[in-house]
Motif scaffolding. Structure first.
Motif, PDB file in Angstrom:
ATOM      1  N   LEU A   5      39.144  30.548  91.186  1.00 38.21           N
ATOM      2  CA  LEU A   5      38.846  31.713  92.296  1.00 38.21           C
ATOM      3  C   LEU A   5      39.467  33.220  91.963  1.00 38.21           C
ATOM      4  O   LEU A   5      38.759  34.456  92.421  1.00 38.21           O
ATOM      5  N   LYS A   6      40.663  34.019  91.194  1.00 36.60           N
ATOM      6  CA  LYS A   6      40.794  34.478  90.482  1.00 36.60           C
ATOM      7  C   LYS A   6      40.115  35.544  89.272  1.00 36.60           C
ATOM      8  O   LYS A   6      39.311  37.064  89.709  1.00 36.60           O
ATOM      9  N   GLN A   7      39.591  34.559  89.042  1.00 31.95           N
ATOM     10  CA  GLN A   7      38.695  35.111  87.900  1.00 31.95           C
ATOM     11  C   GLN A   7      37.323  35.504  88.846  1.00 31.95           C
ATOM     12  O   GLN A   7      36.838  36.650  88.756  1.00 31.95           O
ATOM     13  N   GLU A   8      36.864  34.662  89.782  1.00 25.28           N
ATOM     14  CA  GLU A   8      35.643  35.126  90.606  1.00 25.28           C
ATOM     15  C   GLU A   8      35.547  36.132  91.625  1.00 25.28           C
ATOM     16  O   GLU A   8      34.960  36.921  91.429  1.00 25.28           O
ATOM     17  N   PHE A   9      36.970  36.328  91.957  1.00 28.67           N
ATOM     18  CA  PHE A   9      37.594  37.344  93.049  1.00 28.67           C
ATOM     19  C   PHE A   9      37.632  38.697  91.994  1.00 28.67           C
ATOM     20  O   PHE A   9      36.762  39.630  91.863  1.00 28.67           O
ATOM     21  N   GLY A  10      37.738  38.986  90.679  1.00 28.14           N
ATOM     22  CA  GLY A  10      37.661  39.352  90.171  1.00 28.14           C
ATOM     23  C   GLY A  10      35.793  40.063  89.278  1.00 28.14           C
ATOM     24  O   GLY A  10      36.193  41.063  89.699  1.00 28.14           O
ATOM     25  N   ARG A  11      35.644  38.913  88.945  1.00 27.78           N
ATOM     26  CA  ARG A  11      34.760  39.380  88.891  1.00 27.78           C
ATOM     27  C   ARG A  11      33.823  39.802  89.741  1.00 27.78           C
ATOM     28  O   ARG A  11      32.610  40.358  89.814  1.00 27.78           O
ATOM     29  N   LEU A  12      33.887  39.467  90.846  1.00 25.72           N
ATOM     30  CA  LEU A  12      33.219  40.205  92.672  1.00 25.72           C
ATOM     31  C   LEU A  12      33.675  41.568  92.617  1.00 25.72           C
ATOM     32  O   LEU A  12      33.056  42.486  93.593  1.00 25.72           O
ATOM     33  N   ALA A  60      49.043  16.398  89.853  1.00 21.78           N
ATOM     34  CA  ALA A  60      47.453  16.339  90.034  1.00 21.78           C
ATOM     35  C   ALA A  60      47.470  17.522  90.922  1.00 21.78           C
ATOM     36  O   ALA A  60      45.880  18.630  90.723  1.00 21.78           O
ATOM     37  N   ALA A  61      47.547  17.407  92.502  1.00 18.94           N
ATOM     38  CA  ALA A  61      46.788  18.016  93.650  1.00 18.94           C
ATOM     39  C   ALA A  61      47.433  20.255  93.354  1.00 18.94           C
ATOM     40  O   ALA A  61      46.862  20.587  92.970  1.00 18.94           O
ATOM     41  N   GLN A  62      48.950  20.031  92.242  1.00 23.32           N
ATOM     42  CA  GLN A  62      49.148  21.131  91.861  1.00 23.32           C
ATOM     43  C   GLN A  62      48.674  21.719  90.986  1.00 23.32           C
ATOM     44  O   GLN A  62      48.300  23.126  91.212  1.00 23.32           O
ATOM     45  N   ALA A  63      48.300  21.067  89.853  1.00 22.23           N
ATOM     46  CA  ALA A  63      47.641  21.330  88.992  1.00 22.23           C
ATOM     47  C   ALA A  63      45.674  21.605  89.448  1.00 22.23           C
ATOM     48  O   ALA A  63      45.371  22.633  88.986  1.00 22.23           O
ATOM     49  N   GLU A  64      45.130  20.899  90.302  1.00 22.58           N
ATOM     50  CA  GLU A  64      44.481  21.295  90.383  1.00 22.58           C
ATOM     51  C   GLU A  64      43.886  22.560  91.763  1.00 22.58           C
ATOM     52  O   GLU A  64      43.200  23.484  91.455  1.00 22.58           O
ATOM     53  N   ARG A  65      45.759  22.434  92.208  1.00 22.46           N
ATOM     54  CA  ARG A  65      45.389  24.033  93.181  1.00 22.46           C
ATOM     55  C   ARG A  65      45.619  24.998  92.117  1.00 22.46           C
ATOM     56  O   ARG A  65      44.732  26.372  91.934  1.00 22.46           O
ATOM     57  N   ALA A  66      46.366  25.204  90.816  1.00 23.14           N
ATOM     58  CA  ALA A  66      46.612  26.254  90.158  1.00 23.14           C
ATOM     59  C   ALA A  66      45.132  26.478  89.667  1.00 23.14           C
ATOM     60  O   ALA A  66      44.522  27.947  88.995  1.00 23.14           O
ATOM     61  N   ALA A  67      44.934  25.111  88.946  1.00 29.59           N
ATOM     62  CA  ALA A  67      43.372  25.719  88.497  1.00 29.59           C
ATOM     63  C   ALA A  67      42.079  26.253  89.559  1.00 29.59           C
ATOM     64  O   ALA A  67      41.592  27.374  89.029  1.00 29.59           O
ATOM     65  N   ILE A  68      42.194  25.865  90.778  1.00 27.12           N
ATOM     66  CA  ILE A  68      41.268  26.392  91.015  1.00 27.12           C
ATOM     67  C   ILE A  68      41.265  28.123  92.032  1.00 27.12           C
ATOM     68  O   ILE A  68      40.936  29.073  92.080  1.00 27.12           O
TER      69      ILE A  68
END
Length: 186
Positions: free
Chosen positions: A148-155, A136-144
């Protein structure tokens, strides 16, 4: 009718010269008729006593003796049965004690095995919980991370658009985002 006593009374007296026996009879003044009548009376009394007194008493004593002997044999038999009963009771108690000890040992062994089994099950459950938590932690980490990648790309795309003053297409935004992420992941 003549009786024995009449016949004895008619018997001749002992002669004066009867030898040693005659001398004894004379010394003790024994009259033959009286002596024989006394013997016959004694025999009749003895017969009557044996028939009606001693016989039943002897039979009664014999019955009592037989009952006493029977009672003694029964007592011996009862003592033997009591001894056998005590021996069988002692054997049964010993067997019950052995069975109880065996059952206690089996219960202890079973409890130890059950405890071990439950401990293993608890360990396996804990490992499964840890594995699920880690997944679950890995899945949450992957989702985060994806977020983050998406937000970083958007920024990055937004900053590039503000710096260059151009309106970027969605293809330009995707390309800039991928390049920026590739640079960050190195």
């Amino acid at each position: 009718m003549t009786t024995i006593l009449d016949l004895l009374a008619a018997a001749p007296p002992v002669e004066a010269d009867g030898g040693v026996a005659g001398e004894i009879f004379r010394t003790f003044k024994i009259d033959w008729a009286f002596f024989i009548s006394q013997v016959v009376s004694f025999l009749i009394v003895a017969f009557l006593l044996k028939k009606f007194a001693f016989g039943p008493i002897q039979a009664m004593l014999e019955q009592r003796r037989a009952r006493i002997a029977e009672g003694e044999s029964k007592l011996i038999q009862i003592q033997q049965q009591l001894a056998e009963s005590e021996a069988s009771t002692a054997a049964a108690i010993a067997k019950a004690n052995e069975d109880a000890a065996r059952l206690i040992n089996e219960a202890k062994t079973s409890a130890a095995a059950l405890t071990e089994q439950k401990a293993q099950e608890a360990i396996a459950g804990a490992q499964q919980i840890l594995a699920k938590a880690e997944a679950a932690a890995q899945a949450e980490r992957a989702a985060i991370k994806a977020e983050l990648k998406q937000e970083f790309g958007r920024l990055v795309a937004s900053t590039t658009a503000q710096v260059t003053g151009k309106v970027l297409t969605s293809d330009d935004q995707a390309r800039l985002s991928q390049e920026a992420l590739a640079t960050v992941e190195r």
